[in-house]
Design an enzyme around this catalytic site. Structure first.
Site, short mmCIF file in Angstrom:
data_model
loop_
_atom_site.label_atom_id
_atom_site.label_comp_id
_atom_site.label_asym_id
_atom_site.label_seq_id
_atom_site.Cartn_x
_atom_site.Cartn_y
_atom_site.Cartn_z
N ARG A 260 -42.83 0.82 2.98
CA ARG A 260 -41.39 1.08 2.88
C ARG A 260 -40.72 1.00 4.25
O ARG A 260 -39.60 0.51 4.39
CB ARG A 260 -41.16 2.46 2.24
CG ARG A 260 -41.14 2.43 0.72
CD ARG A 260 -41.33 3.81 0.12
NE ARG A 260 -42.72 4.24 0.27
CZ ARG A 260 -43.09 5.50 0.31
NH1 ARG A 260 -42.19 6.46 0.26
NH2 ARG A 260 -44.37 5.81 0.42
N GLY B 125 -46.35 5.73 3.83
CA GLY B 125 -45.15 4.98 3.49
C GLY B 125 -44.88 3.81 4.42
O GLY B 125 -43.73 3.41 4.59
N GLU B 126 -45.92 3.24 5.00
CA GLU B 126 -45.71 2.17 5.98
C GLU B 126 -45.06 0.93 5.36
O GLU B 126 -44.26 0.26 6.01
CB GLU B 126 -47.03 1.79 6.66
CG GLU B 126 -46.85 0.73 7.75
CD GLU B 126 -48.03 0.61 8.68
OE1 GLU B 126 -47.98 -0.24 9.58
OE2 GLU B 126 -49.00 1.37 8.51
#
Length: 303
Positions: free
Chosen positions: A101, A98-99
């Protein structure tokens, strides 16, 4: 840790963008939510962005700035709709997936972000980061190859084990790793999208990096297709003298369509690069293999 043999099986249990039905149901419950999630080794929290560190095992090194800006605008309007995946490490939190986000939330000026916290070891963290990015299908070929190499180098995995983890064939992993033998300038062109993965795999068949770079320039300036490049590379590999080889590199070499068709059919059949080299009425067929295991695989197909 259970063994994962493909991107489809168990993927929803690996990445926050596709939480399992079981976890999604648990998160939606009001009573006993925290205790139940913890029982599955996961916990949903609102985590301060300042407490989150980037995952050192993240295979992706390049993010599309336009897409990141679009995500930032969306988050500013409606917030973060899907939690990121974190693990606790030394009193702080480390990103597993999820980097984009996380980066967009920071750009949007948020102070915290919803996250699923899991107890994850280093190898699991790296596997999940790779699988999430492969699932998105926009990881550039060089970052993908580096990720496979790190799995082998840092976690002592074989090509076959890597293939099973990420749901790819072993020859596909071997072909990907060959891209790391390209010159740094050619690798940069691949990362920037100036050269396709097909062009990259073809250039990787050449050991001379200066020749790789000359052909890369021709691909861009002349718009060479992968088939045209394969014909040129085949001529270079078959050339005996310097003048003949230089002519193949700089000239306009085009192999007969019939030979190209045979190469394509055989390459698909054996799942590796096959070259048809003709000299007058005679010629030979060259089948490439990555190692002894790959040779045995090809031999079994011939049987």
């Amino acid at each position: 840790m259970s063994k994962k043999t493909g991107l489809g099986k168990g993927l929803s249990a690996l990445i926050p963008d596709s939480l399992s039905d079981q976890e999604t149901s648990l998160i939606s419950q009001n009573k006993g939510e925290k205790d139940t999630l913890t029982a599955f080794g996961s916990e949903l929290r609102q985590v301060p962005l300042a407490d989150i560190e980037r995952n050192p095992y993240q295979p992706r090194t390049v993010f599309d700035d336009d897409k990141l800006s679009e995500l930032t605008s969306s988050i500013q309007e409606v917030g973060v709709l899907q939690p990121i995946l974190l693990r606790e490490l030394n009193g702080r939190y480390e990103l597993v997936a999820g980097e984009r986000r996380w980066l967009a939330a920071r750009r949007a000026g948020l102070s915290s972000i919803p996250a699923v916290i899991r107890r994850i070891k280093d190898i699991e963290s790296f596997e999940q980061a790779i699988i999430e990015n492969l699932h998105r299908e926009d990881l550039n070929p060089i970052d993908e190859a580096v990720a496979y190499h790190r799995l082998m180098d840092e976690f002592s995995m074989t090509q076959q084990q890597v293939a099973e983890k990420v749901g790819r064939s072993r020859p596909a992993i071997a072909n990907s790793l060959r891209l790391l033998h390209l010159s740094s300038d050619v690798q940069r062109l691949i990362i920037d999208g100036a050269l396709s993965a097909g062009h990259a795999r073809c250039l990787a068949g050449l050991s001379d990096r200066k020749i790789q770079e000359k052909l890369a320039s021709r691909i861009i300036s002349e718009g060479l297709s992968v088939r045209q490049l394969e014909a040129i590379v085949s001529d270079i590999q078959d050339a005996s003298g310097f003048e003949t080889k230089e002519k193949s590199i700089l000239g306009n070499s085009v192999k007969e369509a019939a030979y190209l068709e045979v190469e394509n059919v055989l390459s698909e059949r054996f799942d590796t690069k096959v070259s048809v080299i003709s000299k007058g009425k005679r010629g030979r067929i060259l089948i490439e293999f990555a190692d002894s295991e790959d040779l045995q695989r090809i031999f079994s197909i011939l049987e």
